[in-house]
Design an enzyme around this catalytic site. Structure first.
Site, PDB file in Angstrom:
ATOM      1  N   GLU A 266       0.840  -1.207   0.000  1.00 19.15           N
ATOM      2  CA  GLU A 266       0.000   0.000   0.000  1.00 19.15           C
ATOM      3  C   GLU A 266       0.871   1.252   0.000  1.00 19.15           C
ATOM      4  O   GLU A 266       0.551   2.249  -0.663  1.00 19.15           O
ATOM      5  CB  GLU A 266      -0.945   0.013   1.200  1.00 19.15           C
ATOM      6  CG  GLU A 266      -1.997  -1.107   1.170  1.00 19.15           C
ATOM      7  CD  GLU A 266      -2.835  -1.092  -0.095  1.00 19.15           C
ATOM      8  OE1 GLU A 266      -3.294  -0.013  -0.502  1.00 19.15           O
ATOM      9  OE2 GLU A 266      -3.031  -2.165  -0.689  1.00 19.15           O
TER      10      GLU A 266
ATOM     11  N   TRP B 169      -8.224   7.844  -9.274  1.00 17.42           N
ATOM     12  CA  TRP B 169      -9.421   8.058 -10.102  1.00 17.42           C
ATOM     13  C   TRP B 169      -9.176   7.590 -11.527  1.00 17.42           C
ATOM     14  O   TRP B 169     -10.056   7.011 -12.163  1.00 17.42           O
ATOM     15  CB  TRP B 169      -9.876   9.508 -10.047  1.00 17.42           C
ATOM     16  CG  TRP B 169     -10.779   9.721  -8.864  1.00 17.42           C
ATOM     17  CD1 TRP B 169     -10.445  10.282  -7.666  1.00 17.42           C
ATOM     18  CD2 TRP B 169     -12.146   9.303  -8.743  1.00 17.42           C
ATOM     19  NE1 TRP B 169     -11.523  10.257  -6.813  1.00 17.42           N
ATOM     20  CE2 TRP B 169     -12.582   9.658  -7.441  1.00 17.42           C
ATOM     21  CE3 TRP B 169     -13.054   8.665  -9.599  1.00 17.42           C
ATOM     22  CZ2 TRP B 169     -13.880   9.403  -6.988  1.00 17.42           C
ATOM     23  CZ3 TRP B 169     -14.354   8.409  -9.144  1.00 17.42           C
ATOM     24  CH2 TRP B 169     -14.749   8.774  -7.852  1.00 17.42           C
TER      25      TRP B 169
ATOM     26  N   TRP C 236       1.914   1.631  -3.519  1.00 17.57           N
ATOM     27  CA  TRP C 236       0.943   2.319  -4.389  1.00 17.57           C
ATOM     28  C   TRP C 236       1.071   3.842  -4.256  1.00 17.57           C
ATOM     29  O   TRP C 236       0.924   4.582  -5.229  1.00 17.57           O
ATOM     30  CB  TRP C 236      -0.488   1.886  -4.060  1.00 17.57           C
ATOM     31  CG  TRP C 236      -0.881   0.631  -4.782  1.00 17.57           C
ATOM     32  CD1 TRP C 236      -0.896  -0.632  -4.263  1.00 17.57           C
ATOM     33  CD2 TRP C 236      -1.297   0.520  -6.157  1.00 17.57           C
ATOM     34  NE1 TRP C 236      -1.300  -1.523  -5.232  1.00 17.57           N
ATOM     35  CE2 TRP C 236      -1.557  -0.849  -6.404  1.00 17.57           C
ATOM     36  CE3 TRP C 236      -1.479   1.424  -7.197  1.00 17.57           C
ATOM     37  CZ2 TRP C 236      -1.987  -1.322  -7.640  1.00 17.57           C
ATOM     38  CZ3 TRP C 236      -1.915   0.955  -8.436  1.00 17.57           C
ATOM     39  CH2 TRP C 236      -2.155  -0.409  -8.641  1.00 17.57           C
TER      40      TRP C 236
ATOM     41  N   TRP D  41     -18.863  10.397 -21.948  1.00 17.50           N
ATOM     42  CA  TRP D  41     -19.320  10.720 -20.593  1.00 17.50           C
ATOM     43  C   TRP D  41     -20.659  11.445 -20.657  1.00 17.50           C
ATOM     44  O   TRP D  41     -20.927  12.191 -21.595  1.00 17.50           O
ATOM     45  CB  TRP D  41     -18.317  11.635 -19.878  1.00 17.50           C
ATOM     46  CG  TRP D  41     -16.926  11.085 -19.787  1.00 17.50           C
ATOM     47  CD1 TRP D  41     -15.837  11.532 -20.464  1.00 17.50           C
ATOM     48  CD2 TRP D  41     -16.480   9.985 -18.990  1.00 17.50           C
ATOM     49  NE1 TRP D  41     -14.739  10.776 -20.127  1.00 17.50           N
ATOM     50  CE2 TRP D  41     -15.100   9.825 -19.230  1.00 17.50           C
ATOM     51  CE3 TRP D  41     -17.103   9.117 -18.084  1.00 17.50           C
ATOM     52  CZ2 TRP D  41     -14.335   8.835 -18.606  1.00 17.50           C
ATOM     53  CZ3 TRP D  41     -16.341   8.142 -17.466  1.00 17.50           C
ATOM     54  CH2 TRP D  41     -14.974   8.009 -17.728  1.00 17.50           C
TER      55      TRP D  41
ATOM     56  N   TRP E  74     -14.654  11.041 -14.470  1.00 10.39           N
ATOM     57  CA  TRP E  74     -13.910  10.859 -13.207  1.00 10.39           C
ATOM     58  C   TRP E  74     -13.460  12.186 -12.608  1.00 10.39           C
ATOM     59  O   TRP E  74     -13.228  12.275 -11.397  1.00 10.39           O
ATOM     60  CB  TRP E  74     -12.718   9.917 -13.412  1.00 10.39           C
ATOM     61  CG  TRP E  74     -11.672  10.366 -14.396  1.00 10.39           C
ATOM     62  CD1 TRP E  74     -11.625  10.079 -15.732  1.00 10.39           C
ATOM     63  CD2 TRP E  74     -10.500  11.157 -14.119  1.00 10.39           C
ATOM     64  NE1 TRP E  74     -10.517  10.654 -16.300  1.00 10.39           N
ATOM     65  CE2 TRP E  74      -9.796  11.321 -15.335  1.00 10.39           C
ATOM     66  CE3 TRP E  74      -9.979  11.752 -12.963  1.00 10.39           C
ATOM     67  CZ2 TRP E  74      -8.613  12.046 -15.434  1.00 10.39           C
ATOM     68  CZ3 TRP E  74      -8.793  12.473 -13.062  1.00 10.39           C
ATOM     69  CH2 TRP E  74      -8.126  12.611 -14.284  1.00 10.39           C
TER      70      TRP E  74
ATOM     71  N   ASN F 164     -11.018   2.212   2.020  1.00 12.75           N
ATOM     72  CA  ASN F 164     -10.469   1.979   0.682  1.00 12.75           C
ATOM     73  C   ASN F 164     -11.375   1.149  -0.232  1.00 12.75           C
ATOM     74  O   ASN F 164     -11.593   1.501  -1.392  1.00 12.75           O
ATOM     75  CB  ASN F 164      -9.098   1.311   0.790  1.00 12.75           C
ATOM     76  CG  ASN F 164      -8.570   0.846  -0.549  1.00 12.75           C
ATOM     77  OD1 ASN F 164      -8.643  -0.321  -0.883  1.00 12.75           O
ATOM     78  ND2 ASN F 164      -8.081   1.783  -1.344  1.00 12.75           N
TER      79      ASN F 164
END
Length: 480
Positions: free
Chosen positions: A277, A384, A280, A308, A361, A343
């Site tokens: 993590e 995102w 990331w 979109w 997004w 999360n």
DNA sequence: TGAAATGTTGGGGCG
DNA sequence: ACGCCCCAACATTTC
């Protein structure tokens, strides 16, 4: 130990930015070795452009600066304005030998810092920057062909884990002598970081801000919740994740401190997952550094043609947790009430916004940016883009989370969902995540009236999933 | 760090 | 005892 500095002696400015801590602060350590330290913070809203700090972040910052000032015995000098000008003024006013800071990585910060470095160099003032907020510098972790990684696993395994290991954290500097800018009358309150209507107090009630609390929270997490992290982290009702993200964002903790606290334990799957993590986080910073337009542009250009929708009503329902899909609503209300979201639920609400509602997004990114205490440009925009499928190593387009299925899987007793969506408190487990299918008498007995005290679902999961697949399919054969 | 549709298998009920 | 069907449980494929 803090000693007062006399005016005539050499002064090193330590410019606090996203490193609001005393311990394991490389720049502060070095500054303390070289002279008397003038600790400053500058609220720099001028250069940050579209990503001016969000409301939740500003409130956190207020508390964090107060905590920092306290641990500096009230000697933090704060300013508002253009850092270059403010620093130059200080340099002129005092006998400043050097200006030190820990590096920041938002594109506008990089530009700003480079320019300040050049300005100071031209005046023969030593400007030095340090690695204080990352484990590995983004320009150091590259593939063999010197191009950046775009897939997480090789980035982390080959790039990070085989590079030099994170260094052992520095202790608090001993015998630091602090200088204060006595002419400066500005106080933390004058930074105007708090909202006029104190909506943030309810959010802050869930948190304890500042280095001391962050360190305690880290220790407690390692002690009590480390053991089953890999499995338990998926269940939002459990107190199983570290919730260190805001502390890391503001640098109340360094990733070094977290890494070493964790690796101090036996090697297990739980450890690996926790460390990844942090990986990331590093990956996100690497992406932002290599692709500075990550916050605004699709990393995969073919997504520029994605169909979109624009739908204010959908967006509003999502933001306020009134979509009629209980797990989504629970997550959005957790965000609104606590400045945080678990999360797994971030993935669920993200998938829902982008894939079931077909909203861009950017809308999700902007809302999270404003509401999250841990709002972080690199992590927020990379995440995102990941969920939208347009990012690096992104979720494949066909991966559409079903909020109902996710609810039954990861909140089986409904504890999390009922906590944030109390109007569904008495719905039996069986129908909690699909109240629209519950028989009338069950709804009635639970005190739920759809369309009255809880919304009908704003979209049908099955049908909106198919629309999403169709929309994504339209990009499939496009290049990139 | 999905979900749904489709395919396969094997146990049990039953004529 | 046997074949047939049903269907849950699991596996594979597809989006």
């Amino acid at each position: 130990m803090i000693v007062n500095a006399s005016l005539s002696e050499n002064i090193i400015i330590h410019w606090f930015r996203q490193d609001l801590r005393i311990s394991d602060n490389p720049s502060l350590v070095e500054a303390a070795l070289e002279g008397h330290v003038l600790p400053i913070y500058i609220l720099d809203d001028i250069n940050s452009g579209e990503h001016k700090m969000g409301s939740a972040s500003r409130s956190w910052l207020h508390s964090s600066l107060s905590a920092l000032d306290k641990s500096l015995e009230g000697k933090l000098s704060v300013y508002i304005g253009e850092p270059e000008q403010i620093i130059l003024d200080l340099v002129c006013k005092y006998n400043v030998k050097g200006v030190f800071w820990n590096r920041c990585y938002e594109p506008w910060q990089i530009v700003r810092d480079q320019q300040i470095k050049a300005t100071l160099a031209a005046r023969s003032i030593e400007a030095r920057s340090f690695k204080g907020s990352l484990l590995w510098e983004p320009w150091e972790v590259l593939k063999k062909d010197a191009t950046p990684y775009k897939v997480f696993t090789p980035y982390y395994r080959k790039g990070c884990l085989q590079a030099s290991p994170p260094k052992v954290p520095f202790p608090k500097p001993s015998n630091m002598s602090l200088h204060i800018d006595l002419d400066n009358k500005l106080r933390i309150n004058d930074l105007d970081l708090l909202p006029k209507i104190r909506w943030d107090q309810g959010l802050l009630a869930h948190w304890q801000v500042g280095e001391t609390h962050a360190q305690l929270k880290l220790d407690k997490f390692i002690e009590n919740h480390f053991k089953h992290y890999k499995i338990a982290r998926d269940f939002p009702a459990l107190d199983a994740v570290s919730r260190l993200s805001p502390h890391l964002h503001f640098g109340e903790l360094s990733p070094n401190q977290v890494w070493h606290a964790a690796t101090n334990n036996e090697a297990t799957d739980d450890l690996d997952h926790f460390l990844s993590e942090l990986g990331w986080r590093e990956f996100s910073y690497s992406l932002l550094y290599q692709f500075p337009d990550l916050p605004s542009n699709n990393l995969q250009p073919k997504f520029d043609r994605f169909p979109w929708l624009e739908n204010e009503e959908y967006l509003r329902s999502w933001q306020t947790g009134q979509t009629g899909h209980p797990l989504v609503d629970a997550g959005m209300r957790e965000l609104w009430q606590t400045g945080y979201m678990h999360n797994r639920i971030r993935m669920v609400v993200g998938s829902f916004l982008v894939k079931n509602l077909l909203l861009h997004w950017h809308h999700g990114e902007a809302w999270f940016w404003d509401c999250l205490f841990d709002a972080d440009l690199a992590v927020n925009s990379a995440s995102w883009q990941w969920i939208a499928g347009c990012g690096a190593d992104a979720a494949p387009y066909f991966r559409v989370f079903n909020p109902s299925t996710q609810g039954y899987k990861f909140d089986p007793e409904g504890e999390y969902t009922r906590r944030f969506v109390p109007e569904l408190k008495h719905i039996p487990d069986k129908y909690l995540f699909r109240p629209w299918e519950a028989p009338d008498d069950i709804l009635h007995n639970a005190g739920v009236k759809l369309g009255d005290n809880y919304p009908y679902p704003i979209v049908d999961l099955k049908q909106s999933r198919l629309s999403a697949l169709e929309a994504f399919q339209s990009l499939k054969n496009a290049p990139n």
